[in-house]
Design a protein around this motif. Sequence first.
Motif, PDB file in Angstrom:
ATOM      1  N   SER A   1       3.348 -11.898 -15.986  1.00  0.00           N
ATOM      2  CA  SER A   1       2.427 -12.443 -14.985  1.00  0.00           C
ATOM      3  C   SER A   1       3.019 -12.401 -13.582  1.00  0.00           C
ATOM      4  CB  SER A   1       2.050 -13.880 -15.350  1.00  0.00           C
ATOM      5  OG  SER A   1       1.343 -13.913 -16.563  1.00  0.00           O
ATOM      6  N   TYR A   2       4.260 -12.877 -13.437  1.00  0.00           N
ATOM      7  CA  TYR A   2       4.846 -12.977 -12.109  1.00  0.00           C
ATOM      8  C   TYR A   2       5.424 -11.646 -11.624  1.00  0.00           C
ATOM      9  CZ  TYR A   2       4.511 -18.080 -12.451  1.00  0.00           C
ATOM     10  OH  TYR A   2       4.042 -19.365 -12.570  1.00  0.00           O
ATOM     11  N   ILE A   3       6.298 -11.050 -12.434  1.00  0.00           N
ATOM     12  CA  ILE A   3       6.997  -9.849 -11.986  1.00  0.00           C
ATOM     13  C   ILE A   3       6.056  -8.644 -11.975  1.00  0.00           C
ATOM     14  CG2 ILE A   3       8.972  -8.340 -12.342  1.00  0.00           C
ATOM     15  CD1 ILE A   3       9.640 -11.238 -11.560  1.00  0.00           C
ATOM     16  N   ALA A   4       5.424  -8.388 -13.140  1.00  0.00           N
ATOM     17  CA  ALA A   4       4.505  -7.244 -13.184  1.00  0.00           C
ATOM     18  C   ALA A   4       3.343  -7.438 -12.221  1.00  0.00           C
ATOM     19  CB  ALA A   4       4.004  -7.047 -14.608  1.00  0.00           C
ATOM     20  N   GLY A   5       2.836  -8.676 -12.124  1.00  0.00           N
ATOM     21  CA  GLY A   5       1.751  -8.950 -11.188  1.00  0.00           C
ATOM     22  C   GLY A   5       2.158  -8.673  -9.755  1.00  0.00           C
ATOM     23  N   ALA A   6       3.382  -9.098  -9.395  1.00  0.00           N
ATOM     24  CA  ALA A   6       3.868  -8.865  -8.028  1.00  0.00           C
ATOM     25  C   ALA A   6       4.053  -7.375  -7.762  1.00  0.00           C
ATOM     26  CB  ALA A   6       5.183  -9.606  -7.820  1.00  0.00           C
ATOM     27  N   VAL A   7       4.560  -6.644  -8.747  1.00  0.00           N
ATOM     28  CA  VAL A   7       4.732  -5.193  -8.589  1.00  0.00           C
ATOM     29  C   VAL A   7       3.380  -4.515  -8.398  1.00  0.00           C
ATOM     30  CG1 VAL A   7       5.436  -3.078  -9.782  1.00  0.00           C
ATOM     31  CG2 VAL A   7       6.918  -5.084  -9.841  1.00  0.00           C
ATOM     32  N   MET A   8       2.385  -4.960  -9.166  1.00  0.00           N
ATOM     33  CA  MET A   8       1.037  -4.380  -9.014  1.00  0.00           C
ATOM     34  C   MET A   8       0.493  -4.618  -7.607  1.00  0.00           C
ATOM     35  SD  MET A   8      -0.874  -5.420 -12.537  1.00  0.00           S
ATOM     36  CE  MET A   8      -0.164  -5.029 -14.129  1.00  0.00           C
ATOM     37  N   VAL A   9       0.626  -5.835  -7.117  1.00  0.00           N
ATOM     38  CA  VAL A   9       0.127  -6.142  -5.774  1.00  0.00           C
ATOM     39  C   VAL A   9       0.881  -5.321  -4.729  1.00  0.00           C
ATOM     40  CG1 VAL A   9      -0.060  -7.958  -4.023  1.00  0.00           C
ATOM     41  CG2 VAL A   9      -0.679  -8.445  -6.402  1.00  0.00           C
ATOM     42  N   LEU A  10       2.199  -5.206  -4.890  1.00  0.00           N
ATOM     43  CA  LEU A  10       3.003  -4.411  -3.953  1.00  0.00           C
ATOM     44  C   LEU A  10       2.552  -2.954  -3.951  1.00  0.00           C
ATOM     45  CD1 LEU A  10       5.401  -4.097  -2.012  1.00  0.00           C
ATOM     46  CD2 LEU A  10       6.867  -3.773  -4.038  1.00  0.00           C
ATOM     47  N   PHE A  11       2.395  -2.383  -5.147  1.00  0.00           N
ATOM     48  CA  PHE A  11       1.937  -1.004  -5.240  1.00  0.00           C
ATOM     49  C   PHE A  11       0.508  -0.857  -4.724  1.00  0.00           C
ATOM     50  CE2 PHE A  11       4.899   0.941  -8.690  1.00  0.00           C
ATOM     51  CZ  PHE A  11       5.993   0.673  -7.861  1.00  0.00           C
ATOM     52  N   GLY A  12      -0.279  -1.925  -4.869  1.00  0.00           N
ATOM     53  CA  GLY A  12      -1.626  -1.895  -4.316  1.00  0.00           C
ATOM     54  C   GLY A  12      -1.609  -1.709  -2.817  1.00  0.00           C
ATOM     55  N   PHE A  13      -0.695  -2.417  -2.119  1.00  0.00           N
ATOM     56  CA  PHE A  13      -0.554  -2.246  -0.678  1.00  0.00           C
ATOM     57  C   PHE A  13      -0.043  -0.849  -0.339  1.00  0.00           C
ATOM     58  CE2 PHE A  13      -0.350  -6.983  -0.540  1.00  0.00           C
ATOM     59  CZ  PHE A  13      -1.353  -7.176   0.400  1.00  0.00           C
ATOM     60  N   MET A  14       0.910  -0.371  -1.157  1.00  0.00           N
ATOM     61  CA  MET A  14       1.501   0.942  -0.873  1.00  0.00           C
ATOM     62  C   MET A  14       0.493   2.076  -1.068  1.00  0.00           C
ATOM     63  SD  MET A  14       5.243   0.391  -2.663  1.00  0.00           S
ATOM     64  CE  MET A  14       5.709   2.106  -2.424  1.00  0.00           C
ATOM     65  N   SER A  15      -0.464   1.844  -2.000  1.00  0.00           N
ATOM     66  CA  SER A  15      -1.439   2.905  -2.282  1.00  0.00           C
ATOM     67  C   SER A  15      -2.752   2.716  -1.526  1.00  0.00           C
ATOM     68  CB  SER A  15      -1.724   2.950  -3.789  1.00  0.00           C
ATOM     69  OG  SER A  15      -2.311   1.731  -4.227  1.00  0.00           O
ATOM     70  N   TRP A  16      -2.754   1.778  -0.577  1.00  0.00           N
ATOM     71  CA  TRP A  16      -4.004   1.479   0.121  1.00  0.00           C
ATOM     72  C   TRP A  16      -4.517   2.702   0.880  1.00  0.00           C
ATOM     73  CZ3 TRP A  16      -7.595  -2.115   0.094  1.00  0.00           C
ATOM     74  CH2 TRP A  16      -8.531  -2.141   1.140  1.00  0.00           C
ATOM     75  N   ASP A  17      -5.778   3.003   0.643  1.00  0.00           N
ATOM     76  CA  ASP A  17      -6.437   4.123   1.318  1.00  0.00           C
ATOM     77  C   ASP A  17      -7.911   3.768   1.426  1.00  0.00           C
ATOM     78  OD1 ASP A  17      -7.602   6.456   2.204  1.00  0.00           O
ATOM     79  OD2 ASP A  17      -6.488   7.758   0.827  1.00  0.00           O
ATOM     80  N   ALA A  18      -8.384   3.630   2.635  1.00  0.00           N
ATOM     81  CA  ALA A  18      -9.772   3.208   2.849  1.00  0.00           C
ATOM     82  C   ALA A  18     -10.770   4.181   2.244  1.00  0.00           C
ATOM     83  CB  ALA A  18     -10.040   3.039   4.351  1.00  0.00           C
ATOM     84  N   ASN A  19     -10.336   5.425   2.039  1.00  0.00           N
ATOM     85  CA  ASN A  19     -11.237   6.427   1.471  1.00  0.00           C
ATOM     86  C   ASN A  19     -11.116   6.535  -0.047  1.00  0.00           C
ATOM     87  OD1 ASN A  19     -12.241   7.244   4.045  1.00  0.00           O
ATOM     88  ND2 ASN A  19     -10.315   8.366   4.370  1.00  0.00           N
ATOM     89  N   ALA A  20     -10.152   5.842  -0.621  1.00  0.00           N
ATOM     90  CA  ALA A  20      -9.959   5.891  -2.082  1.00  0.00           C
ATOM     91  C   ALA A  20      -9.517   4.505  -2.539  1.00  0.00           C
ATOM     92  CB  ALA A  20      -8.928   6.954  -2.457  1.00  0.00           C
ATOM     93  N   LEU A  21     -10.475   3.650  -2.791  1.00  0.00           N
ATOM     94  CA  LEU A  21     -10.184   2.234  -3.065  1.00  0.00           C
ATOM     95  C   LEU A  21     -10.015   1.909  -4.541  1.00  0.00           C
ATOM     96  CD1 LEU A  21     -12.633   0.498  -0.564  1.00  0.00           C
ATOM     97  CD2 LEU A  21     -10.149   0.731  -0.379  1.00  0.00           C
ATOM     98  N   LEU A  22     -10.271   2.858  -5.441  1.00  0.00           N
ATOM     99  CA  LEU A  22     -10.237   2.521  -6.861  1.00  0.00           C
ATOM    100  C   LEU A  22      -8.839   2.122  -7.325  1.00  0.00           C
ATOM    101  CD1 LEU A  22     -11.666   2.186  -9.519  1.00  0.00           C
ATOM    102  CD2 LEU A  22     -11.357   4.646  -9.957  1.00  0.00           C
ATOM    103  N   LEU A  23      -7.813   2.907  -6.964  1.00  0.00           N
ATOM    104  CA  LEU A  23      -6.454   2.571  -7.409  1.00  0.00           C
ATOM    105  C   LEU A  23      -5.986   1.233  -6.846  1.00  0.00           C
ATOM    106  CD1 LEU A  23      -3.915   3.230  -8.955  1.00  0.00           C
ATOM    107  CD2 LEU A  23      -3.134   4.608  -6.998  1.00  0.00           C
ATOM    108  N   PRO A  24      -6.122   0.968  -5.529  1.00  0.00           N
ATOM    109  CA  PRO A  24      -5.754  -0.366  -5.034  1.00  0.00           C
ATOM    110  C   PRO A  24      -6.535  -1.483  -5.720  1.00  0.00           C
ATOM    111  CG  PRO A  24      -6.032   1.139  -3.204  1.00  0.00           C
ATOM    112  CD  PRO A  24      -6.514   1.863  -4.418  1.00  0.00           C
TER     113      PRO A  24
END
Length: 350
Positions: free
Chosen positions: A29-52
């Motif tokens: 919950s904490y570690i994997a969840g934090a990694v997901m959120v971090l990668f969500g920011f890193m993969s942010w793309d206004a034209n491709a929102l599915l992965l974030p």
Amino acid sequence: MQSSLRLDTGKHARKIDATRRIYILSFVSYIAGAVMVLFGFMSWDANALLLPTILFGGGSLFFANILYFQLTKQLDSACQIEAVLVAIFVLALIYHGGHNNTALYWAFPFPAILFGLLGVRKALLSNAILMVLLIVLLLQPDALLADYKEAEVSRFLVSMLIVIVVCWINDHFRERSHEAMSALQKSKDMEANTDPLTLLVNRRYIEANFAQQLHNYPQHYFPLGVVMCDIDHFKLFNDQYGHDVGDEVLKTVADIFRSHLRPQDIACRNGGEEFLLLLPQTDLEQSKSVAEKIRAIMANQPFMFGSIEAPITASFGVTVCQEQSHFQAAIKAADQQLYRAKAAGRNQVH
């Protein structure tokens, strides 16, 4: 006594297993969840929102689930929810492909996580279902956003199957090992807390295990009838017939206790020819009635061993304990009543 020792050992084992599952749940919950959120920011793309969205959504749901556990302490429910979230996240990530089609690599830790959260049987079934869904998903490349190579898919599925089997073998034999160690510990506890002659509990059990039970579960025991029992003229019996016959007398008395006490009552060999009877949720009059019943049975049932036939009588001292802090005082009070019964002529209840 045996059942209470099994209960104590079982509770200890379950507590350890629950702690292990809490650590796994918290890590995911904490570690994997934090990694997901971090990668969500890193993969942010206004034209491709599915992965974030997949990453932010997965991380947020993991955080929400650990909050649910902290508020409710429902470990089983939280672990089952986490397992479902893990499966959905894996399927969604593989459907999308992740960053540069690397999603397949991120799926490998999750079978082990399911085994940690759910236990061997449920995790094996969950991983089997997840494996079937992955096969169905990956064998329909036109239905995927990801662009996996055929060789990459086949190697992934075989590797994933190997990971699941290895996790199952590891957890299966870990569980069997824990069961064997638990059985060994139970055996040692039984041996340490049991009088070898009468097979009744001994004083060590009363002073350690039972005292702790009184503290932990007072509602199950009080008022607690406390009965001291002493076989009359046992030394003379030993001197006349020998210690082997005396041992048989002690065994006979123990059998009488086992046959005529309730399952929740405890008979303890306190030392020599003295016994301690503990009667949960029994008031003074009821305790005296039980002691009188046992006294009458012993007096009316002559001891027979080979060619020897002799009467056995016993004296009883009875009191009641109302709370754990007065337990030792209640034993002393019952012992004083026992001496009064002896002084009054023996074969009596006081």
